[in-house]
Design an enzyme around this catalytic site. Structure first.
Site, PDB file in Angstrom:
ATOM      1  N   GLY A  19       0.780  -1.248   0.000  1.00 10.85           N
ATOM      2  CA  GLY A  19       0.000   0.000   0.000  1.00 10.85           C
ATOM      3  C   GLY A  19       0.805   1.288   0.000  1.00 10.85           C
ATOM      4  O   GLY A  19       1.752   1.445  -0.778  1.00 10.85           O
ATOM      5  N   SER A 148      -0.791   9.307   9.962  1.00  6.80           N
ATOM      6  CA  SER A 148      -2.065   9.289  10.671  1.00  6.80           C
ATOM      7  C   SER A 148      -3.153   9.031   9.634  1.00  6.80           C
ATOM      8  O   SER A 148      -3.030   8.116   8.811  1.00  6.80           O
ATOM      9  CB  SER A 148      -2.248  10.614  11.415  1.00  6.80           C
ATOM     10  OG  SER A 148      -3.488  10.685  12.060  1.00  6.80           O
ATOM     11  N   TYR A 162     -10.235   3.231  15.794  1.00 12.50           N
ATOM     12  CA  TYR A 162      -9.225   3.666  14.819  1.00 12.50           C
ATOM     13  C   TYR A 162      -8.846   5.139  15.014  1.00 12.50           C
ATOM     14  O   TYR A 162      -7.658   5.485  15.112  1.00 12.50           O
ATOM     15  CB  TYR A 162      -9.764   3.429  13.411  1.00 12.50           C
ATOM     16  CG  TYR A 162      -8.826   3.805  12.298  1.00 12.50           C
ATOM     17  CD1 TYR A 162      -7.640   3.101  12.091  1.00 12.50           C
ATOM     18  CD2 TYR A 162      -9.115   4.855  11.434  1.00 12.50           C
ATOM     19  CE1 TYR A 162      -6.777   3.433  11.054  1.00 12.50           C
ATOM     20  CE2 TYR A 162      -8.265   5.193  10.393  1.00 12.50           C
ATOM     21  CZ  TYR A 162      -7.101   4.490  10.206  1.00 12.50           C
ATOM     22  OH  TYR A 162      -6.242   4.832   9.183  1.00 12.50           O
ATOM     23  N   LYS A 166      -5.190   7.115  15.840  1.00 10.98           N
ATOM     24  CA  LYS A 166      -4.576   8.034  14.889  1.00 10.98           C
ATOM     25  C   LYS A 166      -4.452   9.457  15.472  1.00 10.98           C
ATOM     26  O   LYS A 166      -3.518  10.180  15.142  1.00 10.98           O
ATOM     27  CB  LYS A 166      -5.381   8.052  13.583  1.00 10.98           C
ATOM     28  CG  LYS A 166      -5.277   6.743  12.788  1.00 10.98           C
ATOM     29  CD  LYS A 166      -3.835   6.502  12.339  1.00 10.98           C
ATOM     30  CE  LYS A 166      -3.696   5.310  11.402  1.00 10.98           C
ATOM     31  NZ  LYS A 166      -2.293   5.097  10.974  1.00 10.98           N
TER      32      LYS A 166
END
Ligand SMILES: NC(=O)C1=CN([C@@H]2O[C@H](COP(=O)(O)OP(=O)(O)OC[C@H]3O[C@@H](n4cnc5c(N)ncnc54)[C@H](OP(=O)(O)O)[C@@H]3O)[C@@H](O)[C@H]2O)C=CC1
Ligand SMILES: CCCCCCCCCCCCCCCC(=O)[C@@H](N)CO
Length: 308
Positions: A19, A148, A162, A166
């Site tokens: 990715g 982030s 999540y 972050k």
């Protein structure tokens, strides 16, 4: 603040086997950097290494692979980074990109998911950074990048676990930047939008409808484009790295006490703050109405079920 020249610098990318991380490694390699990839799965690491090596610009360039879980044991992370430094020399740029997302309603997410995301997304960035920072300060040069997310700038339905992991990176980055700036070491926090990666495809398998509909407000980015922007901002020593007009507005709006890189950046924030808050109120209104519509839809289906 001097710009960094990527040619011949040692770049270490956690999450570099897939990715966004892989694209960051390719982007640096194209500019002549030496690369260390850090991730767990050895097959994926080797495959990424082969792919990255296709982009070499001279025959001295190297791609080194390290298989380690960045979120588990600090001394293990420190050891493998030391070993890599013996081979390639000190790390000039560390990109903390290893991470993952799991979404779901607060009460549906396992408690262990909160622990896991905090370990991977937060501690998994603390450990490698902690292992390289002293040398960077001694050498009076270096870059540390934290990846982030836009979900690290605002909280959204489905992202209770999540988003918090972050958001944590922002606090870490601000505090660390204040400590290391006099040593000519610069910290960058990147806030990418949804990006077309294997991790994103996996996330979508369990995403609640509300989260999906809210996210569809913005378009999905290509990882190459995100990587290019992150590398550019890190090289320039920019604290903030964002993509697109939503990204720009979000970063301005949530600048808080973040350091500025130029007077222009600060002035832009001052001038645009009120307008962007106005726009944000419309977005928030539309997100709330998506959530309410989904709730009413579910309630309707349940009554149909009961009467059937
Ligand atoms: N894609 C998106 O929409 C967005 C992603 N982000 C963030 O960008 C980062 C990369 O995301 P993306 O490219 O989608 O993810 P991918 O799932 O495609 O890649 C994740 C990478 O991290 C590695 N990794 C995961 N866990 C660990 C671990 N514990 N220790 C070491 N390596 C690990 C994986 O390798 P392996 O599994 O072999 O260890 C892999 O190389 C993440 O932090 C994500 O939160 C932010 C905004 C948007
Ligand atoms: C003035 C203010 C404008 C605000 C616009 C806000 C739009 C927000 C959409 C948020 C999308 C969430 C991205 C999460 C990406 C991510 O981290 C996961 N995909 C990881 O896999």
């Amino acid at each position: 603040m001097g710009e960094m020249i990527v040619n011949q610098i040692v770049t270490q990318v956690t999450g570099g086997s897939s990715g966004i991380g892989k694209c960051i490694a390719i982007e640096c390699y194209k500019q002549g950097a030496f690369i260390t990839l850090v991730a767990r799965n050895e097959d994926k690491l080797l495959q990424a290494k082969k792919e990255i090596e296709k982009h070499s610009i001279n025959d001295k360039q190297v791609v080194l692979c390290i298989s380690v879980d960045v979120s588990q044991d600090y001394s293990q992370v420190e050891n493998v980074i030391k070993q890599a430094q013996e081979k390639l020399g000190p790390v000039d740029m560390l990109v903390n990109c290893a991470g993952m997302s799991l979404s779901g309603k607060f009460e549906d997410l396992e408690v262990s998911t909160f622990e896991r995301l905090m370990s991977i997304n937060y501690l998994g960035s603390v450990y490698p950074s902690r292992a390289v920072i002293a040398t960077m300060k001694e050498r009076r040069m270096g870059r540390v990048v934290f990846v982030s997310s836009q979900a690290g700038q605002l909280g959204l339905f489905g992202y209770t676990a999540y988003s918090s992991s972050k958001f944590a990176l922002r606090g870490l980055a601000e505090a660390l930047q204040m400590e290391v700036k006099p040593y000519n070491v610069y910290v960058t926090v990147a806030y990418p939008p949804d990006t077309d990666t294997p991790g994103f495809a996996k996330e979508n398998q369990t995403k609640p409808l509300e989260t999906r509909l809210i996210s569809e407000t913005t378009s999905v980015c290509k990882p190459e484009q995100v990587a290019k922007q992150i590398v550019k901002d890190a090289v320039q020593g920019n604290f903030n790295s964002s993509i697109g007009s939503d990204g720009y507005m979000l970063s301005s709006l949530t600048c808080g006490m973040a350091p500025v890189t130029s007077i222009m950046e600060g002035l832009q924030q001052v001038v645009t703050m009120g307008l962007f808050r106005m726009i944000a109120l419309f977005y928030l209104g539309s997100f709330d109405s998506i959530v309410r519509r989904c709730m009413m839809q579910k309630a309707k289906l349940e009554t149909v079920d009961k009467t059937a």
